[in-house]
Design a protein around this motif. Structure first.
Motif, PDB file in Angstrom:
ATOM      1  N   GLY A 226       0.817  -1.206   0.000  1.00 30.00           N
ATOM      2  CA  GLY A 226       0.000   0.000   0.000  1.00 30.00           C
ATOM      3  C   GLY A 226       0.852   1.258   0.000  1.00 30.00           C
ATOM      4  O   GLY A 226       2.088   1.193   0.080  1.00 30.00           O
ATOM      5  N   SER A 227       0.213   2.404  -0.044  1.00 24.10           N
ATOM      6  CA  SER A 227       0.937   3.675  -0.095  1.00 24.10           C
ATOM      7  C   SER A 227       1.761   3.920   1.170  1.00 24.10           C
ATOM      8  O   SER A 227       2.772   4.627   1.131  1.00 24.10           O
ATOM      9  N   SER A 228       1.344   3.329   2.296  1.00 21.90           N
ATOM     10  CA  SER A 228       2.084   3.512   3.552  1.00 21.90           C
ATOM     11  C   SER A 228       3.439   2.820   3.518  1.00 21.90           C
ATOM     12  O   SER A 228       4.303   3.102   4.362  1.00 21.90           O
ATOM     13  N   ASN A 229       3.642   1.901   2.580  1.00 20.81           N
ATOM     14  CA  ASN A 229       4.901   1.168   2.479  1.00 20.81           C
ATOM     15  C   ASN A 229       5.923   1.846   1.577  1.00 20.81           C
ATOM     16  O   ASN A 229       7.032   1.333   1.381  1.00 20.81           O
ATOM     17  N   LEU A 230       5.566   2.979   0.988  1.00 19.76           N
ATOM     18  CA  LEU A 230       6.488   3.688   0.103  1.00 19.76           C
ATOM     19  C   LEU A 230       7.689   4.202   0.893  1.00 19.76           C
ATOM     20  O   LEU A 230       7.532   4.819   1.955  1.00 19.76           O
ATOM     21  N   CYS A 231       8.895   3.939   0.369  1.00 24.71           N
ATOM     22  CA  CYS A 231      10.093   4.464   1.017  1.00 24.71           C
ATOM     23  C   CYS A 231      10.436   5.825   0.423  1.00 24.71           C
ATOM     24  O   CYS A 231       9.756   6.323  -0.477  1.00 24.71           O
ATOM     25  N   THR A 232      11.504   6.434   0.904  1.00 26.08           N
ATOM     26  CA  THR A 232      11.824   7.817   0.534  1.00 26.08           C
ATOM     27  C   THR A 232      12.061   7.980  -0.961  1.00 26.08           C
ATOM     28  O   THR A 232      11.501   8.869  -1.611  1.00 26.08           O
ATOM     29  N   TYR A 233      12.914   7.107  -1.550  1.00 23.88           N
ATOM     30  CA  TYR A 233      13.229   7.293  -2.976  1.00 23.88           C
ATOM     31  C   TYR A 233      12.014   7.000  -3.860  1.00 23.88           C
ATOM     32  O   TYR A 233      11.893   7.563  -4.950  1.00 23.88           O
ATOM     33  N   GLU A 234      11.093   6.145  -3.378  1.00 19.01           N
ATOM     34  CA  GLU A 234       9.875   5.899  -4.152  1.00 19.01           C
ATOM     35  C   GLU A 234       8.950   7.117  -4.114  1.00 19.01           C
ATOM     36  O   GLU A 234       8.310   7.459  -5.112  1.00 19.01           O
ATOM     37  N   LYS A 235       8.888   7.793  -2.965  1.00 19.58           N
ATOM     38  CA  LYS A 235       8.088   9.011  -2.873  1.00 19.58           C
ATOM     39  C   LYS A 235       8.680  10.123  -3.736  1.00 19.58           C
ATOM     40  O   LYS A 235       7.956  10.909  -4.346  1.00 19.58           O
ATOM     41  N   LEU A 236      10.017  10.163  -3.815  1.00 14.84           N
ATOM     42  CA  LEU A 236      10.676  11.190  -4.616  1.00 14.84           C
ATOM     43  C   LEU A 236      10.491  10.968  -6.116  1.00 14.84           C
ATOM     44  O   LEU A 236      10.819  11.863  -6.912  1.00 14.84           O
ATOM     45  N   MET A 237       9.975   9.818  -6.507  1.00 12.66           N
ATOM     46  CA  MET A 237       9.719   9.567  -7.922  1.00 12.66           C
ATOM     47  C   MET A 237       8.711  10.556  -8.508  1.00 12.66           C
ATOM     48  O   MET A 237       8.662  10.759  -9.718  1.00 12.66           O
ATOM     49  N   VAL A 238       7.887  11.198  -7.653  1.00 15.58           N
ATOM     50  CA  VAL A 238       6.898  12.157  -8.157  1.00 15.58           C
ATOM     51  C   VAL A 238       7.566  13.381  -8.770  1.00 15.58           C
ATOM     52  O   VAL A 238       6.946  14.125  -9.537  1.00 15.58           O
ATOM     53  N   ILE A 239       8.854  13.588  -8.436  1.00 10.81           N
ATOM     54  CA  ILE A 239       9.585  14.711  -9.021  1.00 10.81           C
ATOM     55  C   ILE A 239       9.747  14.530 -10.523  1.00 10.81           C
ATOM     56  O   ILE A 239       9.767  15.513 -11.277  1.00 10.81           O
ATOM     57  N   VAL A 240       9.843  13.266 -10.963  1.00 13.63           N
ATOM     58  CA  VAL A 240      10.108  12.984 -12.378  1.00 13.63           C
ATOM     59  C   VAL A 240       9.026  13.561 -13.293  1.00 13.63           C
ATOM     60  O   VAL A 240       9.332  14.330 -14.207  1.00 13.63           O
ATOM     61  N   PRO A 241       7.733  13.222 -13.093  1.00 20.26           N
ATOM     62  CA  PRO A 241       6.718  13.816 -13.981  1.00 20.26           C
ATOM     63  C   PRO A 241       6.590  15.325 -13.830  1.00 20.26           C
ATOM     64  O   PRO A 241       6.269  16.022 -14.800  1.00 20.26           O
ATOM     65  N   ILE A 242       6.846  15.842 -12.619  1.00 23.03           N
ATOM     66  CA  ILE A 242       6.753  17.291 -12.424  1.00 23.03           C
ATOM     67  C   ILE A 242       7.811  18.019 -13.245  1.00 23.03           C
ATOM     68  O   ILE A 242       7.534  19.011 -13.923  1.00 23.03           O
ATOM     69  N   ILE A 243       9.057  17.506 -13.211  1.00 19.89           N
ATOM     70  CA  ILE A 243      10.130  18.134 -13.993  1.00 19.89           C
ATOM     71  C   ILE A 243       9.898  17.919 -15.482  1.00 19.89           C
ATOM     72  O   ILE A 243      10.039  18.845 -16.286  1.00 19.89           O
ATOM     73  N   THR A 244       9.528  16.680 -15.844  1.00 21.67           N
ATOM     74  CA  THR A 244       9.396  16.331 -17.262  1.00 21.67           C
ATOM     75  C   THR A 244       8.281  17.112 -17.936  1.00 21.67           C
ATOM     76  O   THR A 244       8.480  17.732 -18.977  1.00 21.67           O
ATOM     77  N   PHE A 245       7.100  17.051 -17.348  1.00 24.74           N
ATOM     78  CA  PHE A 245       5.915  17.622 -18.003  1.00 24.74           C
ATOM     79  C   PHE A 245       5.559  19.017 -17.499  1.00 24.74           C
ATOM     80  O   PHE A 245       4.782  19.718 -18.143  1.00 24.74           O
ATOM     81  N   GLY A 246       6.117  19.409 -16.352  1.00 24.03           N
ATOM     82  CA  GLY A 246       5.826  20.722 -15.819  1.00 24.03           C
ATOM     83  C   GLY A 246       6.932  21.727 -16.089  1.00 24.03           C
ATOM     84  O   GLY A 246       6.778  22.641 -16.898  1.00 24.03           O
ATOM     85  N   VAL A 247       8.087  21.526 -15.441  1.00 21.08           N
ATOM     86  CA  VAL A 247       9.192  22.487 -15.544  1.00 21.08           C
ATOM     87  C   VAL A 247       9.703  22.585 -16.969  1.00 21.08           C
ATOM     88  O   VAL A 247       9.824  23.684 -17.537  1.00 21.08           O
ATOM     89  N   ASN A 248      10.014  21.439 -17.574  1.00 23.81           N
ATOM     90  CA  ASN A 248      10.551  21.446 -18.938  1.00 23.81           C
ATOM     91  C   ASN A 248       9.515  21.985 -19.930  1.00 23.81           C
ATOM     92  O   ASN A 248       9.845  22.725 -20.857  1.00 23.81           O
ATOM     93  N   GLY A 249       8.253  21.605 -19.732  1.00 29.74           N
ATOM     94  CA  GLY A 249       7.200  22.119 -20.593  1.00 29.74           C
ATOM     95  C   GLY A 249       7.033  23.620 -20.452  1.00 29.74           C
ATOM     96  O   GLY A 249       6.794  24.329 -21.441  1.00 29.74           O
TER      97      GLY A 249
END
Length: 414
Positions: A226-249
């Motif tokens: 479940g979502s409660s089992n997400l570790c730190t680097y898995e939570k930081l994966m949300v940065i990828v779509p933000i940079i890719t589709f947000g910042v770069n766009g």
């Protein structure tokens, strides 16, 4: 190089042949025997006509004969697959050797070339009879590799329809060879695993059967996290779509007035383009990972961060009137959502159907590589145009490295 729906279908079937042929050996052998029978019957009739042994063959009669030979070989292969594989290798070796000897030694007589080819095909037939499973692997891997790379080797299927041919390049040939070698390696490892799991107590290895194939579709998956089992680097994966589709766009869409800023964007344009497609691959690889290891809602929430691209879209549309935004933006925006949503649904279906982790992640990565950019660009621009270039290679590397890398980290963590 443009691609149409037939080309994509051929590539998908080629992937099945090249990398998974041994896992579906009985079924593929029947299909392959049917196709081989048709092709061989047609070739023999063509040789008879060209050599003037037969003056003419009625088209309907030729089709009936070719189909009949294909059906006969398909039926025989159900019980005598070892014999059929050997016969196919002998006949293919015979034809190929005659052609090679004829080209290399132009002054040699047909009888001498036939004798040489007969000896070579006889040796190949004997080796095939002893190691027919590996012969089948080589056969399907080579055929599959040619199907996967047929567009770059021969041009798209529209050339066949309209009667023209687009020659391939040396890179296409090397890519085909590399694909075939990869297919042989993957299938050989699969065969070894199947042989090891099919050993009885002190008994010899049993023949390949549908049960060995069904094993990857049987059983149950481990409990999804479940979502409660997400570790730190898995939570930081949300940065990828933000940079890719947000910042770069955002950087690609804003109207700049400062000369220094314009120079910055121009000088970093190529780097940002490469980084964008690489991060897109990382995003897709992350979707695969979360589908495999976590509950559906986790991969769904992760995908929602892609929608940051709509903030950029709204900003772009803000400089136009409302009617222009509706007529020119909504359809493209919907296509851009579906091009990521549809493969996610496919991944979920594969996750439910396949219960072997290795087969699952390999299949999902292959689907992702085929989908991006071929089908995804077709959804947005209504045409196929796929090239093996730096942009696509970086996207594919991002997909594979992220999916396998995250799986490795998860197993190491446990």
């Amino acid at each position: 190089m443009k691609m149409n729906a037939a080309d994509v279908l051929i590539i998908l079937v080629g992937i099945l042949f090249c990398f998974f042929g041994i896992r579906f050996k009985r079924g593929l052998q029947i299909v392959y025997s049917f196709c081989f029978g048709i092709a061989f019957a047609y070739l023999m009739m063509f040789i008879l006509v060209m050599s003037r042994t037969v003056d003419d063959i009625n088209d309907t009669f030729a089709i009936i004969i070719a189909l009949a030979v294909g059906v006969i070989l398909a039926v025989i292969s159900w019980k005598l697959e070892r014999l059929l594989v050997t016969i196919q290798v002998v006949l293919l070796t015979l034809i190929i050797t005659i052609i090679i000897v004829g080209i290399a030694l132009q002054d040699i007589s047909f009888a001498a070339a036939f004798v040489i080819a007969l000896i070579v095909s006889g040796i190949m037939g004997y080796v095939t009879w002893l190691y027919y499973r590996y012969a089948f692997i080589c056969e399907t891997a080579i055929v599959g590799a040619i199907m996967i790379n047929h567009v770059w080797l021969f041009g798209d299927t529209s050339g066949i329809v309209y009667g023209y041919y687009e020659g391939g390049s040396a890179l296409a040939v090397l890519l085909t060879i590399a694909t075939a070698v990869a297919g042989i390696i993957v299938q050989s490892k699969s065969l070894k695993n199947m042989e090891n799991t099919s050993l009885g107590s002190g008994l010899k290895k049993v023949a390949f059967s549908f049960e060995s194939v069904a094993s990857i579709f049987a059983g149950a998956d481990a409990q999804k996290l479940g979502s409660s089992n997400l570790c730190t680097y898995e939570k930081l994966m949300v940065i990828v779509p933000i940079i890719t589709f947000g910042v770069n766009g955002f950087l690609n869409s804003i109207n700049y007035e400062s000369e220094a800023y314009a120079m910055f964007l121009m000088n970093t344009g190529v780097f940002r383009a490469y980084l964008g497609v690489l991060l897109e691959g990382v995003f897709i690889g992350g979707v695969i990972y979360f589908v495999m290891c976590y509950e559906t809602k986790v991969s769904a929430i992760y995908q929602l961060f892609y929608l940051v691209s709509f903030l950029v879209w709204f900003m772009q549309m803000s400089s136009y009137d409302y009617s222009y935004a509706l007529s020119n933006g909504i359809g493209n925006a919907l296509a851009n959502i579906l091009k990521y949503c549809i493969p996610w649904i496919i991944f979920l279906l594969l996750d439910r159907c396949i219960h072997n982790d290795k087969a699952k992640i390999i299949t999902m990565c292959i689907v992702a590589i085929c989908w991006f950019p071929a089908i995804s660009e077709f959804m947005c621009y209504q045409y196929f145009s796929v090239t093996v270039d730096m942009y696509n290679c970086l996207r594919w590397i991002g997909i594979v490295v992220t999916a396998f890398g995250l799986m490795y980290l998860k197993k190491a963590r446990n």
